[in-house]
Each structure stands twice: as structure tokens, then as C-alpha cells.
Write an enzyme that holds these catalytic residues in place. Structure first.
Site, PDB file in Angstrom:
ATOM      1  N   GLU A 144       0.812  -1.298   0.017  1.00 13.72           N
ATOM      2  CA  GLU A 144      -0.135   0.055  -0.159  1.00 13.72           C
ATOM      3  C   GLU A 144       0.938   1.074   0.075  1.00 13.72           C
ATOM      4  OE1 GLU A 144      -2.947  -0.052   2.775  1.00 13.72           O
ATOM      5  OE2 GLU A 144      -3.933  -2.143   2.242  1.00 13.72           O
ATOM      6  N   HIS A 198      -8.177  10.266   5.084  1.00 15.68           N
ATOM      7  CA  HIS A 198      -8.134   9.205   3.958  1.00 15.68           C
ATOM      8  C   HIS A 198      -8.077   9.938   2.755  1.00 15.68           C
ATOM      9  CE1 HIS A 198      -8.174   5.517   1.767  1.00 15.68           C
ATOM     10  NE2 HIS A 198      -7.681   4.772   2.822  1.00 15.68           N
ATOM     11  N   ARG A 202      -0.423   9.231   3.017  1.00 12.43           N
ATOM     12  CA  ARG A 202      -1.787   9.745   2.759  1.00 12.43           C
ATOM     13  C   ARG A 202      -2.167  11.102   2.973  1.00 12.43           C
ATOM     14  NH1 ARG A 202      -4.682   4.997   6.382  1.00 12.43           N
ATOM     15  NH2 ARG A 202      -4.772   3.198   4.806  1.00 12.43           N
ATOM     16  N   HIS A 251     -10.494   9.823   8.650  1.00  9.64           N
ATOM     17  CA  HIS A 251     -10.302   8.683   8.863  1.00  9.64           C
ATOM     18  C   HIS A 251      -9.867   8.021  10.224  1.00  9.64           C
ATOM     19  CE1 HIS A 251      -9.930   4.363   7.347  1.00  9.64           C
ATOM     20  NE2 HIS A 251      -8.526   4.682   7.457  1.00  9.64           N
ATOM     21  N   ARG A 280      -0.368   8.368  10.288  1.00 10.84           N
ATOM     22  CA  ARG A 280      -0.294   6.613  10.077  1.00 10.84           C
ATOM     23  C   ARG A 280      -0.063   5.953   8.619  1.00 10.84           C
ATOM     24  NH1 ARG A 280      -3.883   2.531   8.889  1.00 10.84           N
ATOM     25  NH2 ARG A 280      -5.849   3.930   9.007  1.00 10.84           N
TER      26      ARG A 280
END
Length: 425
Positions: free
Chosen positions: A109, A224, A266, A327, A362
Site C-alpha cells: 500500500e 483518507h 496519505r 479517517h 499513520r
């Protein structure tokens, strides 16, 4: 009610903590809604794991870099080196991760330099949490109480003795315990647009503010980059997993032009989307899955595929509209490497806690792992130093104090976040 250990929350942190406590201890798990309505069930992408010792340095660096190097290095080290034991536990509970023959399949990811993420289709959180819940429900020493809302802590000085709460009919009661673990999840319910369930409103943060329990970085809130854009109001935003971009999907503006590296952290991708929307005067951008084979879209991302179809888009044939949404909460109740808070007999784990793993932002798929690792450490620490507390105190509940608690707690949390944000500017 009286119990040995009280856990507030039925996501992966709460359930895994309960399962790591001895069977001779009586445990009550209370949850604000149905046990399955936790954000843990919503996690799509997967769970990180240290594949081998050669991967440690890059895993550590990826986590630190995504967190803008504001992470707690010790917590990151603990999380990474505990990951394989956690995965082994999950498998023993029946969790099924994708395999190619006998070998695990790993995906990648955003902001990961190597594939190190185990997954189950595009609903890894549901796969993990449902098995934890089933196992917990099979334990005679664990009682799960649904539709029970915590409204206050029972405190004596700087010591927690349990909580006050109410059921779905607003019947108030107290639960006294030797130890209390707050695993109440995120704060998305206090925002207009969020991927979180609406009932997750930062209750533990509000009570930490009330009792001067130490907090950390409560303005570190992750947006997000890709949630499915819809004109429907009042619903939880549907997340388009980072795994989709990890497998090759690209972001396009209204002219069909790619404008960002989709595998950046992100916050960087979200800011790029906001900038593009502002430049073009649009309400969303587009995510194209054209680089991903059609069969992989249908097999790896079946629920995302179905939801897009329900919204009138076929991702195998056309781009889908996406927009950033609130998010994840990287800050929270300050805890040490054993998940202990600044109040005695009180622990916190999962998204409501902050042990410093995530820093300012994160890294994708570290959330399930971090929650599980530090929930287990909370359970172990409770047992290692276990002593009984007073559980025979008469608790008199003044219901009038909680007449407007929802609004008061929400305002308190939002005000504290804004104050923290301004202090960093």
C-alpha cells in the site's frame, strides 16, 4: 455490576485484550452499539507483518517516514517485532489470510517500500474481528454487553474503579472493576464527513479531559485520500482501500490527467487531491482502476466493486469519483509501552490511545497491528501486577449530571483539538 477487568469497546483492541486475560478472571466487555459495529470491522486493506529480519529496517523506516519522524521509536520497534506472534494468534483463532498455495500472499500500500501486508479479500478487518468476537463469545469468563454507553469514570483520587453508563433505554448503572481498559475507537462521529461509524464520538477523550488524564497529539487526525464521493447526506463515507492504489489504480483530474504519485503517504496524497479540487473547482477527483486486471478487481476487491456498482459506477469500465474524508485518529490518551494511562488501574488501547507508533500520520495497515500488539501488552501488564481494588463502594448516580452529556463531550473534544492545533502553528 462488579467484575475483575472491564473493557469498553468491542473492536480488535478490546476483544484481543479480553482473550489475552486469564480464564479465571471475570471480564465484562461493554460496547456502545452492536458488537459488530466497530471500525475494526470496516478495515479493508490488511495488516502489516514483519516478513523476515531483512525487512525490519525498511518497515521501521516506512513507519517513521509516514509519521514525519514524530513517532516513538521504542513503540515502533515493539510493534514490528511483535507482529509475527500476533499473526500466529490470529491464525489460531481461525483468521484466513490470502494464500498462493501454502505461502501467504502479501500486498503493498501507499508509502510501503515492500509488500508486507496480509489480507482477506477487501474486508480484512471483518475477517479478523469476527473471529475474535466468536472466540470471545465462546469463553465462559467473558460477558459482552451491547448497546451500553459509557458516560463517566468512577474515580477515587487518581485511581479508576470502573465506569457509569446507560443502556439503550437510558437506564443508568455502574460497573465496578479492578482494572478498566478504554478501547472505544476513533472520533469520526464528531465530524461531518468521516469513514467512521457515527456513534464513535471520542467519549474516552472527553472523560480524559474531565479527569485530567494525560493526552497526546489530539490534533493529529488523518484524512483518507479516497472515499467514494456521493451526493447522499448523513451516511458514513465508504472507503476505497489504499490497496486499490497499491495494486495500480491511478488518480485523475477532470481532464483525465494523472496529477500525483498515488503511493505517497496519505496526508501528501490527500493534500494533492484538495489542491487539484480547488484548482479545478470540483467536488471530487477520479480514481481509475484500468491498470488492474478485471478479474483481480472482482476477486481482490469484491465489496468495493459491489458498492461502486450500487452507486452507479462500474470500476472495470470507468473511473469512480473519490474525495478525502476524516479517517483515523493518531493522537489520543497518552499511554506507555504497556498501554497504561496516567491514571492508576486505567489502560487504553486501539485508536483511542496514543503510544506514539503513528507519529503525525499513520502508515497504511499499521492500525490493526498496533491495536492488537498493545492490547495484548495491556492484558499482560494487568496480570503481572494484579491487585484487587475496592469493588463494594456504593455508587450513587446523579442522572441530571448527564442530561446533555453528548453535546458537552463533543464540544469539549473539538475545543481541545482546536486548542492543540493552534499551539502547533
Amino acid at each position: 455490576m462488579k467484575t475483575d477487568v472491564l473493557i469498553v469497546g468491542s473492536g480488535v483492541a478490546g476483544l484481543y485484550c479480553a482473550l489475552n486475560l486469564p480464564k479465571e478472571k471475570n471480564i465484562i466487555v461493554v460496547t456502545k452499539d452492536k458488537a459488530k459495529r466497530s471500525d475494526s470491522f470496516l478495515a479493508q486493506g490488511g495488516i502489516c507483518v514483519l516478513r523476515d529480519e531483512e525487512d525490519y529496517d525498511s518497515f521501521y523506516e516506512d513507519t517513521m517516514k509516514a509519521g514525519h519522524y514524530e513517532n516513538n521509536p521504542d513503540s515502533v520497534h515493539v510493534m514490528i517485532h511483535s507482529s509475527r506472534d500476533v499473526i500466529a494468534d490470529l491464525i489460531s483463532y481461525g483468521v484466513r489470510f490470502e494464500k498462493n498455495g501454502e505461502e501467504f500472499t502479501y500486498t503493498r500500500e501507499g508509502a510501503h517500500t515492500h509488500p508486507r501486508i496480509l489480507f482477506h479479500e477487501d474486508e480484512t478487518g471483518k475477517e479478523i474481528t469476527s473471529h475474535l468476537l466468536e472466540t470471545a463469545r465462546g469463553r465462559d469468563n467473558i460477558t459482552i454487553i451491547e448497546n451500553y454507553t459509557m458516560v463517566d469514570l468512577i474515580c477515587e483520587g487518581n485511581e479508576c474503579r470502573g465506569i457509569i453508563g446507560h443502556d439503550e433505554n437510558y437506564q443508568f448503572s455502574s460497573i465496578q472493576a479492578d482494572y478498566t481498559v478504554l478501547a472505544t475507537g476513533g472520533i469520526g462521529g464528531i465530524f461531518e464527513h468521516s469513514t467512521n461509524y457515527k456513534h464513535l464520538t471520542g467519549d474516552a477523550i472527553a472523560l480524559a479531559l474531565k479527569y485530567d488524564i494525560k493526552l497526546q497529539h489530539i490534533d493529529y487526525i488523518q484524512i483518507h485520500p479516497t472515499t467514494l464521493y456521493t451526493e447522499k447526506e448523513g451516511s458514513r463515507e465508504f472507503l476505497i482501500s489504499e490497496s486499490v492504489r497499491g495494486e495500480g489504480a491511478i488518480l485523475l483530474n477532470s481532464k483525465g490527467e494523472r496529477f500525483v504519485n498515488e503511493l505517497l503517504p496519505r496526508d501528501v496524497v490527500a493534500n494533492a487531491i484538495f489542491a487539484e479540487m480547488k484548482k479545478e473547482g470540483t467536488k471530487h477527483v477520479w480514481l481509475s482502476m484500468a491498470p488492474i486486471p478485471e478479474e483481480e478487481i472482482k476477486s481482490h476487491f469484491p465489496n468495493i466493486y459491489k458498492r461502486c456498482l450500487d452507486e452507479g459506477y462500474d470500476p472495470t469500465k470507468e473511473p469512480i469519483p473519490v474525495v478525502p474524508s476524516q479517517h483515523y485518529f493518531m493522537g489520543g490518551i497518552d499511554v506507555d509501552r504497556y498501554s497504561k494511562t496516567s491514571m492508576n488501574r486505567l489502560y487504553a488501547a486501539g485508536e483511542t490511545a496514543c503510544n506514539g507508533v503513528h507519529g503525525r500520520n499513520r502508515l497504511a495497515s499499521n492500525s490493526l497491528l498496533e491495536s492488537l500488539v498493545f492490547a495484548k501488552r495491556a492484558a499482560r501488564h494487568i496480570i503481572e501486577g494484579y491487585t484487587e481494588s475496592k469493588k463494594d463502594t456504593e455508587i450513587i448516580i446523579d442522572e441530571s449530571k448527564y442530561k446533555n452529556y453528548k453535546e458537552e463531550y463533543k464540544e469539549a473534544v473539538l475545543a481541545a483539538i482546536e486548542k492543540e492545533r493552534l499551539s502547533h502553528e
